[in-house]
Write a protein that holds these residues in place. Structure first.
Motif, PDB file in Angstrom:
ATOM      1  N   PHE A  39     -52.713  -3.667  13.838  1.00 13.22           N
ATOM      2  CA  PHE A  39     -51.809  -3.114  13.886  1.00 13.22           C
ATOM      3  C   PHE A  39     -50.547  -2.444  13.746  1.00 13.22           C
ATOM      4  CE2 PHE A  39     -49.877   0.112  16.945  1.00 13.22           C
ATOM      5  CZ  PHE A  39     -50.882   1.134  16.612  1.00 13.22           C
ATOM      6  N   PHE A  40     -50.134  -4.017  13.972  1.00 11.20           N
ATOM      7  CA  PHE A  40     -48.927  -3.830  13.544  1.00 11.20           C
ATOM      8  C   PHE A  40     -48.244  -4.497  11.746  1.00 11.20           C
ATOM      9  CE2 PHE A  40     -48.309  -4.854  18.428  1.00 11.20           C
ATOM     10  CZ  PHE A  40     -48.080  -3.341  18.708  1.00 11.20           C
ATOM     11  N   ASP A  41     -47.299  -4.005  11.761  1.00 11.97           N
ATOM     12  CA  ASP A  41     -46.809  -4.306  10.428  1.00 11.97           C
ATOM     13  C   ASP A  41     -45.320  -4.705  10.202  1.00 11.97           C
ATOM     14  OD1 ASP A  41     -45.924  -1.845   9.851  1.00 11.97           O
ATOM     15  OD2 ASP A  41     -48.326  -1.969   8.829  1.00 11.97           O
ATOM     16  N   VAL A  42     -44.637  -4.732   9.057  1.00 10.97           N
ATOM     17  CA  VAL A  42     -43.085  -4.348   9.284  1.00 10.97           C
ATOM     18  C   VAL A  42     -42.264  -3.252   9.354  1.00 10.97           C
ATOM     19  CG1 VAL A  42     -41.195  -5.169   7.390  1.00 10.97           C
ATOM     20  CG2 VAL A  42     -43.258  -7.091   7.331  1.00 10.97           C
ATOM     21  N   ALA A  43     -43.626  -2.796   9.061  1.00  8.82           N
ATOM     22  CA  ALA A  43     -42.832  -0.685   9.099  1.00  8.82           C
ATOM     23  C   ALA A  43     -43.188  -0.178  10.892  1.00  8.82           C
ATOM     24  CB  ALA A  43     -43.260  -0.208   8.034  1.00  8.82           C
ATOM     25  N   HIS A  44     -43.538  -1.100  10.947  1.00  6.38           N
ATOM     26  CA  HIS A  44     -44.305  -0.820  12.037  1.00  6.38           C
ATOM     27  C   HIS A  44     -44.519  -1.916  13.686  1.00  6.38           C
ATOM     28  CE1 HIS A  44     -46.413   1.782   9.720  1.00  6.38           C
ATOM     29  NE2 HIS A  44     -45.747   2.594  10.000  1.00  6.38           N
ATOM     30  N   PRO A  45     -43.181  -2.393  13.934  1.00  2.10           N
ATOM     31  CA  PRO A  45     -43.501  -2.958  14.910  1.00  2.10           C
ATOM     32  C   PRO A  45     -43.683  -2.961  16.222  1.00  2.10           C
ATOM     33  CG  PRO A  45     -41.081  -3.618  14.732  1.00  2.10           C
ATOM     34  CD  PRO A  45     -42.480  -1.891  13.272  1.00  2.10           C
ATOM     35  N   PRO A  46     -44.072  -3.693  16.881  1.00  5.82           N
ATOM     36  CA  PRO A  46     -44.668  -3.381  18.259  1.00  5.82           C
ATOM     37  C   PRO A  46     -43.576  -2.594  18.923  1.00  5.82           C
ATOM     38  CG  PRO A  46     -45.213  -5.605  18.157  1.00  5.82           C
ATOM     39  CD  PRO A  46     -43.987  -6.041  16.542  1.00  5.82           C
ATOM     40  N   GLY A  47     -42.048  -2.753  18.523  1.00  7.57           N
ATOM     41  CA  GLY A  47     -41.229  -2.538  19.739  1.00  7.57           C
ATOM     42  C   GLY A  47     -40.844  -0.612  19.363  1.00  7.57           C
ATOM     43  N   GLN A  48     -41.453  -0.089  18.400  1.00  3.62           N
ATOM     44  CA  GLN A  48     -41.984   1.149  17.947  1.00  3.62           C
ATOM     45  C   GLN A  48     -43.272   2.023  18.683  1.00  3.62           C
ATOM     46  OE1 GLN A  48     -42.477   1.710  13.714  1.00  3.62           O
ATOM     47  NE2 GLN A  48     -40.843   1.683  13.223  1.00  3.62           N
ATOM     48  N   HIS A  49     -43.466   1.530  19.224  1.00  4.77           N
ATOM     49  CA  HIS A  49     -44.441   1.597  20.044  1.00  4.77           C
ATOM     50  C   HIS A  49     -44.577   1.813  22.101  1.00  4.77           C
ATOM     51  CE1 HIS A  49     -46.312   0.727  16.319  1.00  4.77           C
ATOM     52  NE2 HIS A  49     -47.017   1.415  16.399  1.00  4.77           N
ATOM     53  N   LEU A  50     -45.354   2.682  22.804  1.00  4.31           N
ATOM     54  CA  LEU A  50     -45.343   2.540  23.949  1.00  4.31           C
ATOM     55  C   LEU A  50     -46.983   2.726  24.294  1.00  4.31           C
ATOM     56  CD1 LEU A  50     -43.273   5.391  25.401  1.00  4.31           C
ATOM     57  CD2 LEU A  50     -42.734   3.061  25.073  1.00  4.31           C
ATOM     58  N   VAL A  51     -47.756   1.663  24.943  1.00  4.45           N
ATOM     59  CA  VAL A  51     -49.069   1.489  25.369  1.00  4.45           C
ATOM     60  C   VAL A  51     -49.510   2.204  27.097  1.00  4.45           C
ATOM     61  CG1 VAL A  51     -50.593  -0.176  26.203  1.00  4.45           C
ATOM     62  CG2 VAL A  51     -48.135  -0.358  23.859  1.00  4.45           C
ATOM     63  N   ALA A  52     -49.820   2.747  26.936  1.00  3.89           N
ATOM     64  CA  ALA A  52     -51.050   2.951  28.144  1.00  3.89           C
ATOM     65  C   ALA A  52     -52.019   1.613  28.583  1.00  3.89           C
ATOM     66  CB  ALA A  52     -51.514   4.354  28.582  1.00  3.89           C
ATOM     67  N   GLU A  53     -52.322   1.482  29.708  1.00  4.65           N
ATOM     68  CA  GLU A  53     -53.065   0.458  30.104  1.00  4.65           C
ATOM     69  C   GLU A  53     -53.180   1.128  31.144  1.00  4.65           C
ATOM     70  OE1 GLU A  53     -51.385  -3.274  31.262  1.00  4.65           O
ATOM     71  OE2 GLU A  53     -51.983  -3.922  29.508  1.00  4.65           O
ATOM     72  N   VAL A  62     -48.632   5.612  21.544  1.00  2.85           N
ATOM     73  CA  VAL A  62     -47.730   6.389  20.904  1.00  2.85           C
ATOM     74  C   VAL A  62     -46.797   5.914  20.360  1.00  2.85           C
ATOM     75  CG1 VAL A  62     -45.929   6.757  23.127  1.00  2.85           C
ATOM     76  CG2 VAL A  62     -46.226   8.148  21.151  1.00  2.85           C
ATOM     77  N   ARG A  63     -46.488   6.198  18.854  1.00  2.00           N
ATOM     78  CA  ARG A  63     -45.583   5.445  18.068  1.00  2.00           C
ATOM     79  C   ARG A  63     -44.144   6.182  17.841  1.00  2.00           C
ATOM     80  NH1 ARG A  63     -48.037   4.942  12.941  1.00  2.00           N
ATOM     81  NH2 ARG A  63     -48.518   2.675  13.340  1.00  2.00           N
ATOM     82  N   LEU A  64     -43.316   6.494  17.797  1.00  2.00           N
ATOM     83  CA  LEU A  64     -42.003   6.741  17.816  1.00  2.00           C
ATOM     84  C   LEU A  64     -41.020   5.722  17.875  1.00  2.00           C
ATOM     85  CD1 LEU A  64     -40.793   8.346  19.813  1.00  2.00           C
ATOM     86  CD2 LEU A  64     -39.539   7.120  21.713  1.00  2.00           C
ATOM     87  N   VAL A  65     -40.199   6.915  16.487  1.00  2.00           N
ATOM     88  CA  VAL A  65     -39.944   6.150  15.536  1.00  2.00           C
ATOM     89  C   VAL A  65     -38.188   7.206  15.166  1.00  2.00           C
ATOM     90  CG1 VAL A  65     -41.720   4.878  14.261  1.00  2.00           C
ATOM     91  CG2 VAL A  65     -40.602   7.195  13.349  1.00  2.00           C
ATOM     92  N   GLN A  66     -37.091   6.647  14.535  1.00  2.00           N
ATOM     93  CA  GLN A  66     -36.408   7.473  13.610  1.00  2.00           C
ATOM     94  C   GLN A  66     -36.661   7.647  12.978  1.00  2.00           C
ATOM     95  OE1 GLN A  66     -32.369   5.791  14.266  1.00  2.00           O
ATOM     96  NE2 GLN A  66     -31.554   7.278  12.894  1.00  2.00           N
ATOM     97  N   PRO A  67     -37.094   9.002  12.006  1.00  2.00           N
ATOM     98  CA  PRO A  67     -37.336   9.300  10.827  1.00  2.00           C
ATOM     99  C   PRO A  67     -36.846   8.889  10.215  1.00  2.00           C
ATOM    100  CG  PRO A  67     -36.604  11.513  11.973  1.00  2.00           C
ATOM    101  CD  PRO A  67     -37.247  10.375  13.676  1.00  2.00           C
ATOM    102  N   VAL A  68     -35.314   9.523  10.074  1.00  2.00           N
ATOM    103  CA  VAL A  68     -34.309   9.471   8.917  1.00  2.00           C
ATOM    104  C   VAL A  68     -33.139   8.108   9.482  1.00  2.00           C
ATOM    105  CG1 VAL A  68     -32.257   9.785   7.845  1.00  2.00           C
ATOM    106  CG2 VAL A  68     -34.636  11.422   8.218  1.00  2.00           C
ATOM    107  N   PRO A  69     -33.243   7.097   8.584  1.00  2.00           N
ATOM    108  CA  PRO A  69     -33.216   5.680   9.391  1.00  2.00           C
ATOM    109  C   PRO A  69     -31.708   5.027   8.975  1.00  2.00           C
ATOM    110  CG  PRO A  69     -34.654   5.310   7.959  1.00  2.00           C
ATOM    111  CD  PRO A  69     -34.844   7.128   7.846  1.00  2.00           C
TER     112      PRO A  69
END
Length: 175
Positions: A39-53, A62-69
């Protein structure tokens, strides 16, 4: 009780499984993820995701990113993925993840949060509208999926401190 927290590396297998089980051409422009793909890779690390348990089991993300870095885009975050376990839908998990993403975006200093949703995914559009997102644009027939041309709907919400729940921290927050 649903707990929302920032993803950890050890969530990889559960999130990859959830991603495969919830994949659908209704909401995805990418091909179905193959078994065994992390699921995780260089472009999508854990810190970009919030998890519901719920009950110690991952039931959404949910994946949350800065679209224009670049510094010019520091004030914007974008939801680039939302999934909720089929058995947990209509139980408030998706809405809780969206609100947590908005809170986390505000904590990161964002003033605005955006997303893109496929035109035929009306259930997701209604969910986002109930969470305060407004349609800002439509890219007509942007994708050719499952034999049909599909619009790409651009939605956004302003982030103001009075509109947001408590900002996320690395520790779990119950919702």
């Amino acid at each position: 009780m649903t707990e929302i927290r920032i993803a950890r590396r050890e969530d990889d297998e559960a999130l990859a499984d959830l991603d495969r089980r919830t994949w659908s051409p209704i909401h995805a422009v990418l091909p179905e993820p193959p078994p065994g793909k992390p699921f995780f890779d260089v472009a999508h690390p854990p810190g970009q995701h919030l998890v519901a348990e719920r009950g110690g089991r991952v039931v959404g993300y949910v994946r949350l990113v800065q679209p224009v870095p670049e510094p010019c885009g520091d004030h914007v975050r974008q939801i680039q993925g939302l999934a909720v376990d089929t058995g947990e839908r209509c139980a408030g998990v998706g809405r809780a993840l969206i609100e947590a993403a908005c809170a986390e975006a505000a904590r990161q200093g964002a003033r605005r949060i955006t997303l893109r949703v496929l035109g035929w995914n009306t259930a997701a559009q209604r969910l986002y509208e109930r969470a305060g997102f407004k349609i800002e644009g439509v890219l007509r027939e942007e994708f050719h999926l499952d034999g049909q041309y599909v619009d790409d709907i651009l939605m956004a919400r302003s982030l103001r401190s009075r509109d947001l729940p408590k900002a996320m921290s690395p520790e779990a927050t119950s919702i």
